[in-house]
Structure formats: structure tokens, C-alpha cells
Design a protein around this motif. Structure first.
Motif, PDB file in Angstrom:
ATOM      1  N   GLU A 151       0.731  -1.143  -0.018  1.00 50.62           N
ATOM      2  CA  GLU A 151       0.037   0.067   0.172  1.00 50.62           C
ATOM      3  C   GLU A 151       0.981   1.252   0.182  1.00 50.62           C
ATOM      4  OE1 GLU A 151      -3.173   0.456  -0.125  1.00 50.62           O
ATOM      5  OE2 GLU A 151      -3.781  -1.508  -0.158  1.00 50.62           O
ATOM      6  N   SER A 152       0.465   2.231  -0.778  1.00 50.20           N
ATOM      7  CA  SER A 152       1.478   3.462  -1.028  1.00 50.20           C
ATOM      8  C   SER A 152       0.904   4.692  -0.517  1.00 50.20           C
ATOM      9  CB  SER A 152       1.885   3.381  -2.530  1.00 50.20           C
ATOM     10  OG  SER A 152       0.818   3.739  -3.141  1.00 50.20           O
ATOM     11  N   GLY A 153       0.211   5.224  -1.424  1.00 50.81           N
ATOM     12  CA  GLY A 153      -0.133   6.874  -0.973  1.00 50.81           C
ATOM     13  C   GLY A 153      -1.126   6.798  -0.011  1.00 50.81           C
ATOM     14  N   PRO A 154      -1.563   8.062   0.344  1.00 54.62           N
ATOM     15  CA  PRO A 154      -2.248   8.183   1.609  1.00 54.62           C
ATOM     16  C   PRO A 154      -3.631   7.843   1.225  1.00 54.62           C
ATOM     17  CG  PRO A 154      -1.683  10.382   0.798  1.00 54.62           C
ATOM     18  CD  PRO A 154      -1.114   9.459  -0.052  1.00 54.62           C
ATOM     19  N   VAL A 155      -4.628   7.561   2.011  1.00 51.80           N
ATOM     20  CA  VAL A 155      -6.103   7.512   1.936  1.00 51.80           C
ATOM     21  C   VAL A 155      -6.535   9.037   1.370  1.00 51.80           C
ATOM     22  CG1 VAL A 155      -8.357   6.988   2.759  1.00 51.80           C
ATOM     23  CG2 VAL A 155      -6.373   5.640   3.600  1.00 51.80           C
ATOM     24  N   VAL A 156      -7.396   8.845   0.162  1.00 55.77           N
ATOM     25  CA  VAL A 156      -7.740  10.470  -0.084  1.00 55.77           C
ATOM     26  C   VAL A 156      -9.294  10.262  -0.183  1.00 55.77           C
ATOM     27  CG1 VAL A 156      -5.626  10.982  -1.148  1.00 55.77           C
ATOM     28  CG2 VAL A 156      -7.522   9.797  -2.547  1.00 55.77           C
ATOM     29  N   LEU A 157      -9.643  11.419  -0.321  1.00 56.94           N
ATOM     30  CA  LEU A 157     -11.213  11.545  -0.509  1.00 56.94           C
ATOM     31  C   LEU A 157     -11.446  12.109  -1.909  1.00 56.94           C
ATOM     32  CD1 LEU A 157     -12.491  13.085   2.757  1.00 56.94           C
ATOM     33  CD2 LEU A 157     -12.810  10.766   1.767  1.00 56.94           C
ATOM     34  N   VAL A 158     -12.189  11.678  -2.894  1.00 58.41           N
ATOM     35  CA  VAL A 158     -12.368  12.181  -4.208  1.00 58.41           C
ATOM     36  C   VAL A 158     -13.725  12.587  -4.415  1.00 58.41           C
ATOM     37  CG1 VAL A 158     -12.212  11.427  -6.519  1.00 58.41           C
ATOM     38  CG2 VAL A 158     -10.540  10.514  -4.983  1.00 58.41           C
ATOM     39  N   THR A 159     -13.861  13.971  -4.660  1.00 61.66           N
ATOM     40  CA  THR A 159     -15.003  14.432  -4.879  1.00 61.66           C
ATOM     41  C   THR A 159     -15.613  14.566  -6.391  1.00 61.66           C
ATOM     42  OG1 THR A 159     -14.537  16.705  -5.023  1.00 61.66           O
ATOM     43  CG2 THR A 159     -14.793  16.141  -2.831  1.00 61.66           C
ATOM     44  N   THR A 160     -16.831  14.500  -6.693  1.00 59.01           N
ATOM     45  CA  THR A 160     -17.317  14.348  -8.044  1.00 59.01           C
ATOM     46  C   THR A 160     -18.483  15.505  -7.929  1.00 59.01           C
ATOM     47  OG1 THR A 160     -18.374  12.368  -7.863  1.00 59.01           O
ATOM     48  CG2 THR A 160     -16.468  12.322  -8.751  1.00 59.01           C
ATOM     49  N   HIS A 161     -18.777  15.942  -9.412  1.00 62.07           N
ATOM     50  CA  HIS A 161     -20.146  16.566  -9.487  1.00 62.07           C
ATOM     51  C   HIS A 161     -20.723  15.881 -10.692  1.00 62.07           C
ATOM     52  CE1 HIS A 161     -23.057  19.613  -9.196  1.00 62.07           C
ATOM     53  NE2 HIS A 161     -23.048  19.981 -10.426  1.00 62.07           N
ATOM     54  N   GLY A 162     -21.994  15.195 -10.268  1.00 63.38           N
ATOM     55  CA  GLY A 162     -22.829  14.570 -11.286  1.00 63.38           C
ATOM     56  C   GLY A 162     -24.197  15.031 -11.297  1.00 63.38           C
ATOM     57  N   MET A 221     -15.745  10.020  -2.428  1.00 68.98           N
ATOM     58  CA  MET A 221     -15.636   8.678  -2.079  1.00 68.98           C
ATOM     59  C   MET A 221     -14.245   8.612  -1.554  1.00 68.98           C
ATOM     60  SD  MET A 221     -15.038   7.317  -6.004  1.00 68.98           S
ATOM     61  CE  MET A 221     -14.439   8.203  -7.331  1.00 68.98           C
ATOM     62  N   THR A 222     -14.040   7.718  -0.826  1.00 66.57           N
ATOM     63  CA  THR A 222     -12.659   7.435  -0.247  1.00 66.57           C
ATOM     64  C   THR A 222     -12.016   6.464  -1.150  1.00 66.57           C
ATOM     65  OG1 THR A 222     -13.731   7.388   2.070  1.00 66.57           O
ATOM     66  CG2 THR A 222     -11.629   6.420   1.743  1.00 66.57           C
ATOM     67  N   ILE A 223     -10.699   6.684  -1.315  1.00 62.62           N
ATOM     68  CA  ILE A 223      -9.918   5.729  -2.100  1.00 62.62           C
ATOM     69  C   ILE A 223      -8.445   5.723  -1.401  1.00 62.62           C
ATOM     70  CG2 ILE A 223      -8.676   5.781  -4.414  1.00 62.62           C
ATOM     71  CD1 ILE A 223     -11.669   5.655  -4.810  1.00 62.62           C
ATOM     72  N   SER A 224      -8.246   4.424  -1.472  1.00 64.23           N
ATOM     73  CA  SER A 224      -7.049   4.028  -0.814  1.00 64.23           C
ATOM     74  C   SER A 224      -5.869   3.627  -1.689  1.00 64.23           C
ATOM     75  CB  SER A 224      -7.292   3.053   0.555  1.00 64.23           C
ATOM     76  OG  SER A 224      -7.724   1.556  -0.261  1.00 64.23           O
ATOM     77  N   TRP A 225      -6.132   3.511  -2.922  1.00 64.36           N
ATOM     78  CA  TRP A 225      -5.263   3.016  -3.632  1.00 64.36           C
ATOM     79  C   TRP A 225      -5.051   4.276  -4.700  1.00 64.36           C
ATOM     80  CZ3 TRP A 225      -7.970  -2.185  -4.929  1.00 64.36           C
ATOM     81  CH2 TRP A 225      -7.643  -2.890  -3.969  1.00 64.36           C
ATOM     82  N   THR A 226      -3.755   4.940  -4.583  1.00 59.41           N
ATOM     83  CA  THR A 226      -3.252   5.925  -5.226  1.00 59.41           C
ATOM     84  C   THR A 226      -1.848   5.840  -5.726  1.00 59.41           C
ATOM     85  OG1 THR A 226      -2.539   7.119  -3.388  1.00 59.41           O
ATOM     86  CG2 THR A 226      -4.869   7.545  -3.873  1.00 59.41           C
ATOM     87  N   MET A 227      -1.707   6.401  -6.875  1.00 58.98           N
ATOM     88  CA  MET A 227       0.013   6.347  -7.388  1.00 58.98           C
ATOM     89  C   MET A 227       0.224   7.435  -8.000  1.00 58.98           C
ATOM     90  SD  MET A 227       1.028   3.316  -9.931  1.00 58.98           S
ATOM     91  CE  MET A 227      -0.119   3.493 -11.180  1.00 58.98           C
TER      92      MET A 227
END
Length: 180
Positions: free
Chosen positions: A14-25, A32-38
Motif C-alpha cells: 500500500e502506497s499513497g495516503p487515503v484520499v477523498l475524491v469528490t465529484t459533481h454529477g 468517495m474514499t480511495i486508498s489506492w493511489t499512485m
């Protein structure tokens, strides 16, 4: 050394930090919470792993943009809460007491409570591996924020928190871009 089950090797990488990704639809923001970043290179380009199992994925695909918000350890329970409920039936900004802030370029909102926010455009989808490649188009940081430690997911429901920062910039200077 002891044998390790192959289905657990990802917990070692596991590499990068846990992030929050916002979207507008449509007419609605989501997180959404994302733990897999690169990180992909020194250009502001990186990737996240997500797919149709996330409610935000449709908005991400349709809008071609998002915000990657960088939370800190004091937000751990919020990160887990956001990651374990669906935006299909939950206003996550309201439920978790987060403040949406208008970005300078993309329609997806920044999150005021986070240490930093990166406005992004989608530049590629690698569907075979559920990878979304993002290009940063603007970035914002809260320099006054006292808590700066980031959270890293191990992948099995446990987390690691950033520790002491060790500076080796002088030793690595020949490998770093001049403006870093």
C-alpha cells in the motif's frame, strides 16, 4: 522468514495516503474514499483505482473531472464512514459535516476540512485494471492547519499514520526537478 498468503501481499505494498475524491454529477456532489493511489511522475499526474462499484464513478466518467482531497489523521473515522456508505442514498457532505468549497477550475467541490485539495481532469481510463489517470489543473493547501499527518490504509481494515519526516533533499538533489 515465514510464508505469506499471496492474497495478502497487497498489504505490504500500500502506497499513497487515503484520499477523498469528490465529484459533481448532475445536480449533486459526492465523495468517495480511495486508498489506492499512485504518483506517475514529477508532472502533476497520478492515478486512482476505482470502478463501477463506486456510486461516484459514473459522475467521474461523465464529467471527466474530480477533486482529490488530502485528509489528515484526525479525519480517520470520517474516511472510513464515507467509504462504507453509498452516495446513491446519502448526502455525504451533510452526513459527515464536511464543507464543500467551489474550486477554481473544476465543478467538483474542494473539502474545506482537508489539508489540501487537488483539482483534476481525467486523462485516461485503464479499464482492464480500473485505473483512472488524473492530471492536476489546480491545487490548494491550508498552510495554517496544525494536523498534517496523513493516513495510509494497509488494506485489511488497519491503518498507518505518517510519522517523523526525514530530510534527504541534499543527497537526492541530482534526481529531483530544480523547483522541488
Amino acid at each position: 522468514m515465514q510464508p505469506l498468503q499471496l492474497n495478502r501481499v497487497f498489504t505490504l505494498l500500500e502506497s499513497g495516503p487515503v484520499v477523498l475524491v469528490t465529484t459533481h454529477g448532475g445536480h449533486r456532489d459526492n465523495i468517495m474514499t480511495i486508498s489506492w493511489t499512485m504518483v506517475l511522475d514529477f508532472a502533476p499526474r497520478f492515478a486512482i483505482t476505482t470502478g463501477e462499484w463506486n456510486h461516484s464513478f459514473t459522475a467521474l466518467r461523465e464529467s471527466g473531472e474530480c477533486v482529490v482531497a488530502i485528509p489528515t489523521v484526525d479525519m480517520l473515522d470520517t474516511l472510513v464512514g464515507i467509504g462504507t456508505c453509498s452516495g446513491a442514498d446519502t448526502d455525504k457532505f451533510s452526513r459527515f459535516g464536511l464543507t464543500p468549497v467551489r474550486g477554481s477550475i473544476v465543478k467538483a467541490p474542494l473539502i474545506e476540512e482537508c489539508l489540501a485539495n487537488i483539482e483534476c481532469e481525467v486523462v485516461d481510463f485503464v479499464e482492464r485494471h480500473n485505473i483512472v489517470v488524473l492530471q492536476a489543473v489546480a491545487a490548494h493547501i491550508d498552510e495554517a492547519r496544525k494536523e498534517r499527518r496523513q493516513v495510509h490504509a494497509v488494506g485489511d481494515g488497519t491503518f498507518i499514520v505518517d510519522g517523523r519526516k526525514l530530510d534527504r533533499r541534499v543527497m537526492m538533489a541530482s534526481k529531483l526537478p530544480p523547483d522541488i
